[in-house]
Design a protein around this motif. Structure first.
Motif, PDB file in Angstrom:
ATOM      1  N   VAL A   2      -7.545  -0.111   5.254  1.00 15.00           N
ATOM      2  CA  VAL A   2      -7.087  -1.359   4.633  1.00 15.00           C
ATOM      3  C   VAL A   2      -6.168  -2.034   5.647  1.00 15.00           C
ATOM      4  O   VAL A   2      -5.181  -1.455   6.087  1.00 15.00           O
ATOM      5  CB  VAL A   2      -6.332  -1.077   3.318  1.00 15.00           C
ATOM      6  CG1 VAL A   2      -5.817  -2.378   2.720  1.00 15.00           C
ATOM      7  CG2 VAL A   2      -7.235  -0.347   2.332  1.00 15.00           C
ATOM      8  N   HIS A  28      -4.367 -11.412  -2.467  1.00 18.78           N
ATOM      9  CA  HIS A  28      -4.130 -10.286  -1.554  1.00 18.78           C
ATOM     10  C   HIS A  28      -4.070 -10.781  -0.115  1.00 18.78           C
ATOM     11  O   HIS A  28      -4.668 -11.808   0.230  1.00 18.78           O
ATOM     12  CB  HIS A  28      -5.241  -9.226  -1.688  1.00 18.78           C
ATOM     13  CG  HIS A  28      -6.608  -9.718  -1.327  1.00 18.78           C
ATOM     14  ND1 HIS A  28      -7.345  -9.191  -0.286  1.00 18.78           N
ATOM     15  CD2 HIS A  28      -7.389 -10.693  -1.860  1.00 18.78           C
ATOM     16  CE1 HIS A  28      -8.501  -9.823  -0.199  1.00 18.78           C
ATOM     17  NE2 HIS A  28      -8.557 -10.740  -1.144  1.00 18.78           N
ATOM     18  N   TYR A  37      -4.340  -8.155   2.332  1.00 19.45           N
ATOM     19  CA  TYR A  37      -4.979  -7.039   3.013  1.00 19.45           C
ATOM     20  C   TYR A  37      -6.312  -6.728   2.347  1.00 19.45           C
ATOM     21  O   TYR A  37      -6.506  -7.021   1.166  1.00 19.45           O
ATOM     22  CB  TYR A  37      -4.073  -5.794   2.970  1.00 19.45           C
ATOM     23  CG  TYR A  37      -2.811  -5.957   3.769  1.00 19.45           C
ATOM     24  CD1 TYR A  37      -2.688  -5.428   5.051  1.00 19.45           C
ATOM     25  CD2 TYR A  37      -1.731  -6.673   3.254  1.00 19.45           C
ATOM     26  CE1 TYR A  37      -1.532  -5.590   5.794  1.00 19.45           C
ATOM     27  CE2 TYR A  37      -0.572  -6.859   3.991  1.00 19.45           C
ATOM     28  CZ  TYR A  37      -0.482  -6.313   5.262  1.00 19.45           C
ATOM     29  OH  TYR A  37       0.666  -6.493   6.002  1.00 19.45           O
ATOM     30  N   GLY A  38      -7.197  -6.103   3.107  1.00 15.40           N
ATOM     31  CA  GLY A  38      -8.491  -5.743   2.554  1.00 15.40           C
ATOM     32  C   GLY A  38      -9.226  -4.781   3.469  1.00 15.40           C
ATOM     33  O   GLY A  38      -8.729  -4.407   4.537  1.00 15.40           O
ATOM     34  N   VAL A  39     -10.412  -4.386   3.032  1.00 14.35           N
ATOM     35  CA  VAL A  39     -11.283  -3.509   3.819  1.00 14.35           C
ATOM     36  C   VAL A  39     -12.360  -4.390   4.436  1.00 14.35           C
ATOM     37  O   VAL A  39     -13.189  -4.952   3.718  1.00 14.35           O
ATOM     38  CB  VAL A  39     -11.897  -2.404   2.943  1.00 14.35           C
ATOM     39  CG1 VAL A  39     -12.874  -1.552   3.744  1.00 14.35           C
ATOM     40  CG2 VAL A  39     -10.795  -1.546   2.348  1.00 14.35           C
ATOM     41  N   GLN A  91      -7.652  -0.355  -3.029  1.00 12.64           N
ATOM     42  CA  GLN A  91      -7.336  -0.094  -1.626  1.00 12.64           C
ATOM     43  C   GLN A  91      -6.906   1.355  -1.374  1.00 12.64           C
ATOM     44  O   GLN A  91      -7.275   1.958  -0.367  1.00 12.64           O
ATOM     45  CB  GLN A  91      -6.243  -1.058  -1.154  1.00 12.64           C
ATOM     46  CG  GLN A  91      -6.689  -2.518  -1.147  1.00 12.64           C
ATOM     47  CD  GLN A  91      -5.578  -3.458  -0.737  1.00 12.64           C
ATOM     48  OE1 GLN A  91      -4.453  -3.046  -0.458  1.00 12.64           O
ATOM     49  NE2 GLN A  91      -5.884  -4.754  -0.704  1.00 12.64           N
ATOM     50  N   CYS A  94      -7.474  -4.037  -7.373  1.00 12.69           N
ATOM     51  CA  CYS A  94      -6.605  -4.609  -6.337  1.00 12.69           C
ATOM     52  C   CYS A  94      -6.084  -3.494  -5.417  1.00 12.69           C
ATOM     53  O   CYS A  94      -6.882  -2.824  -4.783  1.00 12.69           O
ATOM     54  CB  CYS A  94      -5.497  -5.454  -6.950  1.00 12.69           C
ATOM     55  SG  CYS A  94      -4.726  -6.573  -5.744  1.00 12.69           S
ATOM     56  N   VAL A  95      -4.772  -3.260  -5.354  1.00  8.36           N
ATOM     57  CA  VAL A  95      -4.292  -2.165  -4.509  1.00  8.36           C
ATOM     58  C   VAL A  95      -4.776  -0.824  -5.063  1.00  8.36           C
ATOM     59  O   VAL A  95      -4.913   0.157  -4.332  1.00  8.36           O
ATOM     60  CB  VAL A  95      -2.764  -2.201  -4.356  1.00  8.36           C
ATOM     61  CG1 VAL A  95      -2.282  -1.125  -3.378  1.00  8.36           C
ATOM     62  CG2 VAL A  95      -2.303  -3.559  -3.838  1.00  8.36           C
ATOM     63  N   GLN A 103     -11.475  -5.566  -5.637  1.00  6.76           N
ATOM     64  CA  GLN A 103     -10.320  -6.135  -4.946  1.00  6.76           C
ATOM     65  C   GLN A 103      -9.698  -7.254  -5.777  1.00  6.76           C
ATOM     66  O   GLN A 103      -8.493  -7.455  -5.769  1.00  6.76           O
ATOM     67  CB  GLN A 103     -10.749  -6.664  -3.570  1.00  6.76           C
ATOM     68  CG  GLN A 103      -9.651  -7.358  -2.788  1.00  6.76           C
ATOM     69  CD  GLN A 103      -8.484  -6.441  -2.480  1.00  6.76           C
ATOM     70  OE1 GLN A 103      -8.597  -5.511  -1.708  1.00  6.76           O
ATOM     71  NE2 GLN A 103      -7.341  -6.695  -3.118  1.00  6.76           N
ATOM     72  N   TYR A 146       0.831  -1.208   0.000  1.00  2.65           N
ATOM     73  CA  TYR A 146       0.000   0.000   0.000  1.00  2.65           C
ATOM     74  C   TYR A 146       0.865   1.257   0.000  1.00  2.65           C
ATOM     75  O   TYR A 146       0.658   2.180  -0.801  1.00  2.65           O
ATOM     76  CB  TYR A 146      -0.899  -0.035   1.237  1.00  2.65           C
ATOM     77  CG  TYR A 146      -1.972   1.032   1.314  1.00  2.65           C
ATOM     78  CD1 TYR A 146      -3.285   0.721   0.994  1.00  2.65           C
ATOM     79  CD2 TYR A 146      -1.692   2.323   1.750  1.00  2.65           C
ATOM     80  CE1 TYR A 146      -4.292   1.672   1.086  1.00  2.65           C
ATOM     81  CE2 TYR A 146      -2.688   3.280   1.845  1.00  2.65           C
ATOM     82  CZ  TYR A 146      -3.986   2.957   1.507  1.00  2.65           C
ATOM     83  OH  TYR A 146      -4.968   3.904   1.598  1.00  2.65           O
ATOM     84  N   GLY A 163      -4.153   2.944   4.956  1.00  6.04           N
ATOM     85  CA  GLY A 163      -3.760   1.550   4.980  1.00  6.04           C
ATOM     86  C   GLY A 163      -2.772   1.315   6.104  1.00  6.04           C
ATOM     87  O   GLY A 163      -1.948   2.182   6.416  1.00  6.04           O
TER      88      GLY A 163
END
Length: 214
Positions: free
Chosen positions: A110, A147, A149-151, A87, A83-84, A190, A53, A93
């Motif tokens: 994120v 991935h 990481y995510g929300v 994010q 994807c990013v 994502q 990020y 992030g």
């Protein structure tokens, strides 16, 4: 009919050629560039993103990419983050204890997925809300994710003053996260539509189709 023009934003985040080819196959005329004015003027802007990020935000800021995104959206001009690239549209992030400011188009953080196996890599189904344009005709398909990481929570509250965004969710090993957002001219996924076979190609066609009417 003239093909809509799309800029794939080149800000140092890799694997851009597959995105360019996928959007071309979806019916657009595509330019890969970091040029401010070209990115501002295109019918559509695609913001890719892979890796960390903080590194993506540093690359984006180096070409004033956050200003391009903000100015396009202020004028109702379509933007698609992948994807990013999705994010970085959120407020911040957090990776390895380091917090990085994002573009802040949406509130939210994120963060690392809370699943026993990370990264989340491979094909997965998504839970699509009613009325989705992005997933029209592909509501029950699978998409390709990669991935860590995510929300994990959606924080934007509109109180009916504006049209609420359509949020699509996915789940990995019991952990739920945002898989896609449709918010007026701003769409984001994502997953990687350019790696998602026929379903991803259909989503990109659905996006390109909106460029003809915007």
């Amino acid at each position: 009919m003239t093909a809509p023009s799309v800029v794939v934003l080149d800000y140092g985040s890799g694997n851009l050629r597959s995105a360019v080819r996928a959007v071309e196959r979806a019916g657009a005329s595509v330019t890969l560039t970091s040029d401010f004015d070209e990115a501002l003027d295109a019918d559509g802007l695609l913001v890719p993103g892979v890796g960390a990020y903080a590194a993506c935000m540093a690359g984006l800021r180096a070409i004033k990419g956050e200003r391009i995104i903000g100015r396009r959206l202020a004028g109702g001009r379509p933007v698609l983050g992948i994807c990013v690239g999705m994010q970085i549209l959120f407020a911040r992030g957090v990776e390895h204890g380091v917090e990085t400011e994002g573009c802040d188009e949406w509130p939210g953080v994120v963060e690392r997925l809370q699943a026993p196996i990370v990264p989340h890599m491979g094909w997965n189904t998504v839970s699509v809300p009613a009325g989705s344009v992005a997933f029209h005709g592909i509501e029950d398909e699978r998409f390709y994710f990669v991935h860590s990481y995510g929300v994990r929570s959606w924080e934007l509250v509109t109180n009916d003053r504006t049209t609420a965004p359509l949020v699509t969710w996915a789940e990995h090993a019991g952990d739920r996260f945002v898989a896609a957002v449709e918010n007026g001219p701003l769409w984001a996924t994502q997953f990687h539509p350019e790696k998602s076979g026929d379903a991803g190609a259909a989503l990109l066609r659905n996006w390109v189709q909106t460029l003809r009417t915007s």
